[in-house]
Design a protein around this motif. Sequence first.
Motif, PDB file in Angstrom:
ATOM      1  N   ALA A   1      -7.808   6.002  -1.730  1.00 15.92           N
ATOM      2  CA  ALA A   1      -8.123   4.720  -2.364  1.00 15.92           C
ATOM      3  C   ALA A   1      -7.795   3.561  -1.426  1.00 15.92           C
ATOM      4  O   ALA A   1      -8.551   2.591  -1.326  1.00 15.92           O
ATOM      5  CB  ALA A   1      -7.349   4.586  -3.672  1.00 15.92           C
ATOM      6  N   MET A   2      -6.663   3.652  -0.717  1.00 16.66           N
ATOM      7  CA  MET A   2      -6.307   2.610   0.251  1.00 16.66           C
ATOM      8  C   MET A   2      -7.372   2.483   1.329  1.00 16.66           C
ATOM      9  O   MET A   2      -7.737   1.377   1.747  1.00 16.66           O
ATOM     10  CB  MET A   2      -4.961   2.932   0.898  1.00 16.66           C
ATOM     11  N   ALA A   3      -7.895   3.623   1.792  1.00 19.90           N
ATOM     12  CA  ALA A   3      -8.912   3.600   2.835  1.00 19.90           C
ATOM     13  C   ALA A   3     -10.212   3.008   2.322  1.00 19.90           C
ATOM     14  O   ALA A   3     -10.849   2.195   2.987  1.00 19.90           O
ATOM     15  CB  ALA A   3      -9.154   5.019   3.363  1.00 19.90           C
ATOM     16  N   VAL A   4     -10.600   3.391   1.118  1.00 11.93           N
ATOM     17  CA  VAL A   4     -11.833   2.878   0.532  1.00 11.93           C
ATOM     18  C   VAL A   4     -11.775   1.365   0.367  1.00 11.93           C
ATOM     19  O   VAL A   4     -12.767   0.662   0.543  1.00 11.93           O
ATOM     20  CB  VAL A   4     -12.101   3.577  -0.817  1.00 11.93           C
ATOM     21  N   TRP A   5     -10.591   0.851   0.072  1.00 12.51           N
ATOM     22  CA  TRP A   5     -10.418  -0.598  -0.088  1.00 12.51           C
ATOM     23  C   TRP A   5     -10.101  -1.280   1.250  1.00 12.51           C
ATOM     24  O   TRP A   5      -9.630  -2.418   1.270  1.00 12.51           O
ATOM     25  CB  TRP A   5      -9.308  -0.892  -1.092  1.00 12.51           C
TER      26      TRP A   5
END
Length: 341
Positions: free
Chosen positions: A108-112
């Motif tokens: 999720a951190m990477a996607v954001w």
Amino acid sequence: MPDWKDPAEIQKDAVAFTKLMHALLGLYAYEFFISFDFEWDFITGKKKFKWPMVFYFANRYLLLFAMIGIAISLDTTSKLDCQTLYTFNQLAGDAAVGLASINLSIRAMAVWSQNRYIIGFLVLLILGHWSLILQGVQLSAVWVPGVGCQITKTNNTILAAIFIYSMCFDLIVLLLITYKLFGITGNRGSEVMGRSRLTHMIFSDGLIFFIIAFLANLVATVFMLLNLNQIMSVIFNVPAAVFSTIVATRAVRRLTNFTNNGPEVFAASSTTGQRGISVPPTQRSIVPTLTYKTGSRAGVHVQMETFTHGEVHHDDIYTKTKEGSETDIGTDIEGKGSLSQ
């Protein structure tokens, strides 16, 4: 309805618990060995190790050691310190559940695109989760001559809180991934991202992870809250940890193998309204990983057409393909804006 507190019933439940643990050990051992080539690539240097992989390996090996410890406690015929062994098994198993959630939150951190507010929010959730996991010993076990290690008491309140927190945490992470990938904000860039193969893989893996982990944690929580007896209260804790770990680590490997094996990379074909690179739609090829852009606020860009050039220079825009891994997504995104910017 059986009398769950009856010693005869508890003995029957203990036999069922033993058989279930052996079955789960066999299942996890099978999963471990068929995927060991992934570890071997890191050992031999074929894949570059980066810090997010610490959570992947910790997840796999802590649960493996916990399963071995459970097998020892059930099968040994020599007297041992049951309390110490069960303390390790409990902490390692609960840690596996927490690490499985961390592996999903890193995605999720990477996607954001390493959005600091999202990172801060997820870090707070992780700290809250681990504050429950590290509460201490939640069960008691003693050595019974002629029988072996026996669980005599469990603290169902804290154990249930750990699994309920896991379910809520996984749901929040899944919603964050869905929100970003499928362009709920209405941004055109997010809509493009929502149609890519990479996007659908990240989303489908996250959805599968959530459904399996949610159901496993739900069953474990229900039996802990029912508190039928000391065996039935914890009988489904190990299945929850095993299933959560299997789906989480498979999601990590699938993303890494996807980027290494050459996914299509899509990029905007026009520079209208922004600085970018136009690529003729007839030039198509498969490149080894995601496309990264510096010089703008964007992190990962998903292109409209694939292109044959490994490197393209245009003014101060430098697009570079690089060998990918999940940790590339987690650590090599240098933009501070969103994916769609």
